[in-house]
Enzyme design. Structure first.
Site, short mmCIF file in Angstrom:
data_model
loop_
_atom_site.label_atom_id
_atom_site.label_comp_id
_atom_site.label_asym_id
_atom_site.label_seq_id
_atom_site.Cartn_x
_atom_site.Cartn_y
_atom_site.Cartn_z
N SER A 93 0.85 -1.35 0.14
CA SER A 93 0.04 0.12 -0.46
C SER A 93 0.76 1.24 0.22
O SER A 93 0.44 2.55 0.24
CB SER A 93 -1.15 0.20 1.12
OG SER A 93 0.01 0.06 2.34
N THR A 220 -1.66 3.10 2.38
CA THR A 220 -0.93 3.96 3.27
C THR A 220 -0.25 3.93 4.92
O THR A 220 -1.05 3.06 5.14
CB THR A 220 -2.15 5.88 3.99
OG1 THR A 220 -2.93 5.72 2.56
CG2 THR A 220 -1.86 6.52 3.75
N THR A 238 1.60 6.82 0.58
CA THR A 238 0.88 6.01 0.45
C THR A 238 1.41 6.07 -1.02
O THR A 238 1.62 6.88 -2.28
CB THR A 238 -0.50 6.58 0.36
OG1 THR A 238 -1.71 5.09 0.07
CG2 THR A 238 -1.39 7.66 -0.77
N ARG A 248 -5.44 9.91 -10.54
CA ARG A 248 -6.12 9.67 -9.15
C ARG A 248 -5.40 9.82 -8.30
O ARG A 248 -4.35 9.75 -7.31
CB ARG A 248 -6.65 8.98 -9.25
CG ARG A 248 -7.99 9.33 -7.68
CD ARG A 248 -6.92 8.15 -7.13
NE ARG A 248 -7.90 8.40 -5.57
CZ ARG A 248 -7.72 7.99 -4.26
NH1 ARG A 248 -6.39 7.59 -4.24
NH2 ARG A 248 -8.70 7.86 -2.98
N THR A 271 -5.53 6.98 7.06
CA THR A 271 -6.10 5.60 5.90
C THR A 271 -7.37 5.75 5.25
O THR A 271 -7.96 6.19 6.01
CB THR A 271 -5.07 5.29 6.57
OG1 THR A 271 -6.12 3.74 7.82
CG2 THR A 271 -4.01 5.43 7.19
N GLY A 272 -7.50 4.98 4.45
CA GLY A 272 -8.10 4.56 4.18
C GLY A 272 -10.08 5.64 2.32
O GLY A 272 -8.31 6.26 1.96
N1 GLY Z 1 -6.07 7.41 1.88
C1 GLY Z 1 -5.38 6.95 0.68
C2 GLY Z 1 -6.27 7.26 -0.66
O1 GLY Z 1 -6.98 7.75 -0.15
O2 GLY Z 1 -5.19 7.15 -1.63
#
Ligand code: GLY
Length: 374
Positions: A93, A220, A238, A248, A271-272
């Site tokens: 990640s 992340t 991340t 993105r 994170t998330g």
């Molecule tokens: N929280 C990491 C992302 O959405 O890229």
């Protein structure tokens, strides 16, 4: 009061140049003196901060805490910690071996913020550098800007002396991407509602079959620390959402979203699902909650409630009407109080990493809601 032995106390309060003479351990030693300030030195991070060692002896939070209490700059210490996870191919990640975008390219986001210096830096959609957190720190230290993106972020990194690699995939991340491609390519640009359901189904199947770690889908690492002098810093790094549309950018490099530090108040990072966090700039919201006197846990839960309130689209809701994704925050204040919070805690098992004078460990995050993302 944080208690350190005499030597650590001296090192904590003096210049980093003394660090070479530091003791070999900083945990479990008999306290001889107490610090003058009321700050308990502590490092908090997402759980992967105490799960990966990249073949070395310590995890990210151990590295960050020991470097910090030996007198290192707090941000340098935190970045040295997250570098372990960025470089570890087993964490899919973050950094090297992070799950790639829809074209099979690993694109990385990172930000860092230095409380005492009131400076920050970030990079987004950076390709070819294993440690984007260090590039973010160069943006902070060497430019008048906060965020550099894409091919220009890579050019900046090259000019700063970073090695640029043609591909940051590992065999594992490449195989996972190939499998995702095989299962989804014909679906990628369908009607958004059908696409959402189809993609979700494929991701669930790939998690169940072990191709991807559910915690690495948004992935992340966020890591925040405060030393005995009350100096607060934070870093977030991340590979972003697995299989994202190229270019993105999530919440991680955006100040106030994936990370926010106020040197007089505290720090928060996430994170998330970044898109959900971006609508509320929740790390900023959390720090402002702490400024009003809220404990880190209550400030974090308040931000999660904001995310829940902002989540109204059917495609993002479970049959019960709650968010069908998770967001986590890792929070500390200027006294060294800390918390981890999450929308869901999967049977109260969602964890975050902590390191303080008692040593490194995982603790349970406080959930906003019972149940899960299903
Ligand atoms: N929280 C990491 C992302 O959405 O890229």
């Amino acid at each position: 009061m944080a208690r350190l032995n005499r030597r650590e106390f001296v090192l904590t309060g003096t210049a980093a140049g003394l660090a070479a003479a530091a003791p070999t351990t900083v945990f479990g030693q008999a306290p001889a003196v107490t610090t003058r300030s009321s700050t308990k030195p502590v490092v908090v991070s997402s759980a992967n901060g105490h799960q990966y060692k990249n073949g070395g002896p310590v995890t990210a939070v151990e590295k960050a805490f020991s470097t910090m209490v030996r007198g290192g700059d707090v941000l340098d210490a935190l970045i040295a910690g997250v570098n372990i996870v960025e470089l570890d191919p087993e964490d899919t990640s973050v950094g090297y071996g992070g799950l790639p975008n829809a074209d099979g390219v690993v694109q990385l986001d990172a930000s860092c913020m230095h409380g005492p210096r009131k400076r920050a830096g970030a990079v987004a959609a950076l390709e070819g550098v294993r440690t984007p957190s260090l590039v973010a720190q160069k943006v902070m230290d060497y430019t008048d800007h906060h965020l550099i993106v894409g091919a220009d972020a890579q050019r900046f990194a090259r000019n700063m002396g970073f090695t640029i690699e043609s591909d940051l995939n590992t065999e594992r991340s490449r195989k996972a991407w190939l499998e995702w491609k095989r299962r989804t390519d014909s679906l990628h640009y369908l009607d958004p509602d059908k696409r959402e359901a189809a993609m979700r189904q494929v991701d669930r199947e790939m998690m169940a079959e072990g191709y991807i770690d559910p915690n690495h889908y948004y992935g992340t690492i966020n890591c925040n620390g405060v030393n005995a002098k009350g100096e607060i810093c934070g870093v977030t790094t991340t590979s972003g959402l697995a299989w994202k549309i190229p270019g993105r950018v999530g919440d991680s490099p955006i100040l106030g979203a994936g990370l926010y530090v106020d040197g007089a108040v505290g720090a928060a990072g996430s994170t998330g699902r970044g898109e959900a966090n971006l609508y509320g700039l929740c790390s900023f919201l959390i720090v402002e909650g702490m400024r009003r006197g809220l404990h880190p846990k209550d400030a974090g839960l308040e931000a999660l409630k904001r995310i829940q309130a902002n989540t109204t689209e059917k495609r993002l809701l479970t049959p019960k009407g709650t968010p069908n994704f998770n967001v986590n925050f890792y929070i500390l204040n200027a006294k060294g109080d800390y918390a981890g919070v999450a929308i869901y805690s999967a049977d109260r098992k969602q964890q975050f990493a902590v390191c303080d004078e008692k040593g490194p460990r995982l603790e349970l995050s406080e959930p906003l809601l019972e149940g899960s993302t299903d």
